[in-house]
Write a protein that holds these residues in place. Sequence first.
Motif, PDB file in Angstrom:
ATOM      1  N   ASP A  83     -29.937  -9.198 -47.618  1.00  0.00           N
ATOM      2  CA  ASP A  83     -29.345 -10.384 -48.363  1.00  0.00           C
ATOM      3  C   ASP A  83     -29.164 -10.601 -49.179  1.00  0.00           C
ATOM      4  OD1 ASP A  83     -31.168 -11.518 -48.357  1.00  0.00           O
ATOM      5  OD2 ASP A  83     -31.656 -12.955 -46.655  1.00  0.00           O
ATOM      6  N   ARG A  87     -33.680  -9.572 -49.480  1.00  0.00           N
ATOM      7  CA  ARG A  87     -34.288 -10.131 -48.212  1.00  0.00           C
ATOM      8  C   ARG A  87     -33.956  -8.992 -47.019  1.00  0.00           C
ATOM      9  NH1 ARG A  87     -34.489 -16.102 -48.068  1.00  0.00           N
ATOM     10  NH2 ARG A  87     -32.959 -15.905 -47.657  1.00  0.00           N
ATOM     11  N   LEU A 126     -32.929  -7.121 -43.334  1.00  0.00           N
ATOM     12  CA  LEU A 126     -33.668  -7.916 -42.604  1.00  0.00           C
ATOM     13  C   LEU A 126     -33.033  -6.940 -40.826  1.00  0.00           C
ATOM     14  CD1 LEU A 126     -32.172 -11.250 -43.493  1.00  0.00           C
ATOM     15  CD2 LEU A 126     -34.200 -11.342 -43.177  1.00  0.00           C
ATOM     16  N   VAL A 155     -25.914 -11.368 -35.216  1.00  0.00           N
ATOM     17  CA  VAL A 155     -25.831 -10.725 -36.510  1.00  0.00           C
ATOM     18  C   VAL A 155     -25.780  -9.620 -36.524  1.00  0.00           C
ATOM     19  CG1 VAL A 155     -26.655 -10.823 -38.543  1.00  0.00           C
ATOM     20  CG2 VAL A 155     -27.236 -12.886 -37.806  1.00  0.00           C
ATOM     21  N   THR A 162     -19.967  -8.442 -47.787  1.00  0.00           N
ATOM     22  CA  THR A 162     -19.896  -9.815 -48.512  1.00  0.00           C
ATOM     23  C   THR A 162     -21.060 -10.557 -47.749  1.00  0.00           C
ATOM     24  OG1 THR A 162     -18.308 -10.916 -46.430  1.00  0.00           O
ATOM     25  CG2 THR A 162     -17.390 -10.016 -48.452  1.00  0.00           C
ATOM     26  N   LEU A 163     -21.771 -10.494 -46.642  1.00  0.00           N
ATOM     27  CA  LEU A 163     -23.386 -11.300 -46.327  1.00  0.00           C
ATOM     28  C   LEU A 163     -23.914 -10.385 -46.291  1.00  0.00           C
ATOM     29  CD1 LEU A 163     -21.426 -12.217 -42.891  1.00  0.00           C
ATOM     30  CD2 LEU A 163     -21.427 -13.748 -45.362  1.00  0.00           C
ATOM     31  N   SER A 211     -19.499 -21.051 -45.482  1.00  0.00           N
ATOM     32  CA  SER A 211     -20.780 -21.830 -45.282  1.00  0.00           C
ATOM     33  C   SER A 211     -21.773 -20.529 -45.157  1.00  0.00           C
ATOM     34  CB  SER A 211     -20.440 -23.011 -43.458  1.00  0.00           C
ATOM     35  OG  SER A 211     -20.231 -24.058 -44.535  1.00  0.00           O
ATOM     36  N   LEU A 212     -21.077 -19.296 -44.346  1.00  0.00           N
ATOM     37  CA  LEU A 212     -21.978 -18.518 -44.081  1.00  0.00           C
ATOM     38  C   LEU A 212     -22.523 -17.801 -45.316  1.00  0.00           C
ATOM     39  CD1 LEU A 212     -20.719 -17.281 -40.151  1.00  0.00           C
ATOM     40  CD2 LEU A 212     -22.661 -18.157 -40.519  1.00  0.00           C
ATOM     41  N   LYS A 213     -21.329 -17.265 -46.140  1.00  0.00           N
ATOM     42  CA  LYS A 213     -21.685 -16.650 -47.535  1.00  0.00           C
ATOM     43  C   LYS A 213     -22.583 -17.900 -48.002  1.00  0.00           C
ATOM     44  CE  LYS A 213     -21.230 -13.963 -50.849  1.00  0.00           C
ATOM     45  NZ  LYS A 213     -20.919 -12.358 -50.106  1.00  0.00           N
ATOM     46  N   ALA A 265     -24.529 -19.062 -46.649  1.00  0.00           N
ATOM     47  CA  ALA A 265     -26.113 -18.425 -45.484  1.00  0.00           C
ATOM     48  C   ALA A 265     -26.983 -17.498 -46.070  1.00  0.00           C
ATOM     49  CB  ALA A 265     -25.961 -19.239 -44.297  1.00  0.00           C
ATOM     50  N   PHE A 266     -26.337 -16.163 -46.281  1.00  0.00           N
ATOM     51  CA  PHE A 266     -26.962 -15.321 -46.623  1.00  0.00           C
ATOM     52  C   PHE A 266     -26.972 -14.617 -48.083  1.00  0.00           C
ATOM     53  CE2 PHE A 266     -25.446 -15.273 -42.034  1.00  0.00           C
ATOM     54  CZ  PHE A 266     -26.857 -14.592 -41.432  1.00  0.00           C
TER      55      PHE A 266
END
Lengths: 358, 484
Positions: free
Chosen positions: A126, A130, A132, A147, A157-158, A338-340, A342-343
């Motif tokens: 990310d 990190r 994941l 995910v 992008t994420l 918001s997701l961008k 988040a990651f």
Amino acid sequence: MSDAIVDGWCARIRDCAAREAPVAIVGGGSKAFYGHRVDGETLDTREHAGIVDYEPTELVVTARAGTPLADLETALAAERQMLAFEPPHFAEGATLGGTVAAGLSGPRRPYSGAVRDLVLGIRVIDGHGRHLAFGGRVMKNVAGFDVSRLMTGAQGTLGVITEVSLKCLPRPAAETTRVFECPADDAIRRVNEWSGHPLPLSATCYVDGRLAVRLSGAAPAVEAAARKLGGDAMPDADTFWRSVRDHAHRFFERGSGEVLWRLSVKSTAPFTDFDGVQLVEWGGALRWVRGASPALDAARLRAFAASHGGHATLFRGGNGRDGIFHPLAPAVMTLHRSLKEAFDPVRVLNRGRMYAGF
Amino acid sequence: MLDPTVHRSLAAVLPAASLLTAPEDTKPYECDGLTLYRERPAAVVLPDTEAQVVDVLKLCHLARVPVVARGAGTSLSGGALPNAQGVVLSLAKFRRILSIDPLARTAVVQPGVRNLAISEAAAAFGLYYAPDPSSQIACSIGGNVAENAGGVHCLKYGLTVHNVRKLRAVLIDGEIVELGGDALDSAGYDLLALITGSEGLLAVITEITVKLLPKPQCARVALAAFDDLEKAGAAVGAVIAAGIIPAGLEMMDQPATRAVEDFVHADYPLDAAAVLLVESDGVNEEVAAEMDEIKRVLTESGATSIRVSKDEAQRLLFWSGRKAAFPAVGRISPDYYCIDGTIPRRALPRVLSAIEAWSVEYGLRCANVFHAGDGNLHPLILFDANVEGESAKAVAFGDRILGLCIEVGGTVTGEHGVGVEKLKTMCEQFGTEELAAFLRIKGAFDPQGLLNPGKAVPTLARCAEFGRMRVHAGELRHPDIPRF
């Protein structure tokens, strides 16, 4: 060795995040034409390559992101298996990571699923650096949010994809392609009607006034279906389907100033002339439109796609300034941001590749 | 107890009959299919329209009242377990099939429509909806999407996520979103896939477009007996190695076989250590060729007997045993606990012998039914809740099986979802970083954590309480992440 590579990438991304310096993720560069241009330090995924685990009777293969797609396909073919979404290569050197990140599928997609349908698990780095792991190496898994599929088609992008597990399927025992001369609207009607019957369809393509229909499965079933559908046999059909898949077919040769639009729509959407030439795939659900840039009106194409339940992408030949991907509804765009966040809150990864800011 | 202000505002937007608060009215909602867990909600709302759903969510958002969406309440993981301070939002009145487009092969349905009702309505066009969870006569399509439900045919036809095209959903703040589309893909991130299987934590689904498939011209099933579980497991691998993807590939062990035979008299071989059901469907020629190959492979794999269904009645008879496995086991034991985990198929012998040993250790019988094609295991642990300590033993036994699923590279849930049941084992399957990422996704949709709180994704604090925390590098790296 490979762990060291990933650790190195994690450290680099942490460093870039600290400096707010964007990173441009590249694999084989086979889809460099696709999406908005990304500025930033290059992170080349090709050094992290190789099949990690492949057990044919489990129907699962796990490979590192930098694995050349061609190598992966060769390994599966040796066991009479395949990537059922028939991934486009577009050019030599396409990698698994790029294929999953781009989320594009080939001619078999309506019948055997898209890349997102076959992704079982994914490992990503990310925007904080990190590493994941999501999903897994088994066919059925509903633990945690999906995910793996969120990352598929997110164009890096994420997260930087480092490893993917995919469901593979047996190669069909027999395959044949039938060809029919007919007008476009007739072709679209026919393929939709046929799709409603239990026929072993595996691809359709309408181009130059001719409809090609591929049938795959057990030999007796393919022969029976070919008799039922009629039409003429296509010689050297494998070459034809590969050329459609990889955009090596003549249709995709762009003259100067020409652009290529990808219209993903409801399969029954009427054939509509857009002052360009068209190639129709996916049982009517995918329409490629090629033409001169000013004549092909972006607003008109987007309105058509939207009114038929889909979206339009300026696939090739854009000027790099105008929007490439279909605009999102405001509430959906908010979720994307918001997701961008988040990651990748610093927006380090492939910034601006899909939409402004991410 | 619902806050009086919230009660008044809900009453203002809902018809009187659509708001339940009296204990006798809310009691039927206290649990779902996992009856080990029960909780009385503060209120149950049964809206008729999407506009009412929007109003309810806006009100609850404003008042910070938890909302648990509920379909038919058949979840086996406690996904629809109410929150004592919260509102159960039942979608039971959303039961209309809005349209079927036979040419495009899609159906637009409301979330409360029963799974099987879609196939029944589509049958007139020679079409059907493929995912068939065993509760399909009762479970709702909205719940199927929330849980990403599977069934016996998913090896060939996929899970719910592979068969849904488009969703209309309401976010916690009342905003309506449309995800996916009528095309085969959509612009932007794959939020359709993200919502599917999100167990009601991200949004409330109000409309679903599903993909329909042409009904196969023909289907036949082979019923094969084996004198050894391991041979049966190897036969499954051999079928797939032969290049066949059966429409269904199920295994049952002897305790399961005997329980169902007593119940439905499907003519199962009672002396077999394992029974395999291998189904082929498609056009007549395909099924004929495939069935010949299946018989050859099963024989080579050491089947002691093979019978192939001669007609549709016999095919349904052969399946009736498998489909009745849960109620059949319910007949031979006062209670049973259905475990749901997936393993790589090659680990089957190891997992089954461990289950056998633990069955002795705990003194609890266990019958195994197995979606063998995709590695999805359903051990049914038999116990008697009225015997002191047996429930706890059953849960401990189940947790151990799930732990082994993780150890062999599988997952703690193949199709039933995490709900409340598997929060503990989620802490073992995922590291803290991954769990933190899930919680950030939750936060992206529902920052206050009001939708189905306490389900699906354990907070790191919860994992610490369980003593099951898997911490990377020996420390909790992100104490700053939101926790709900």
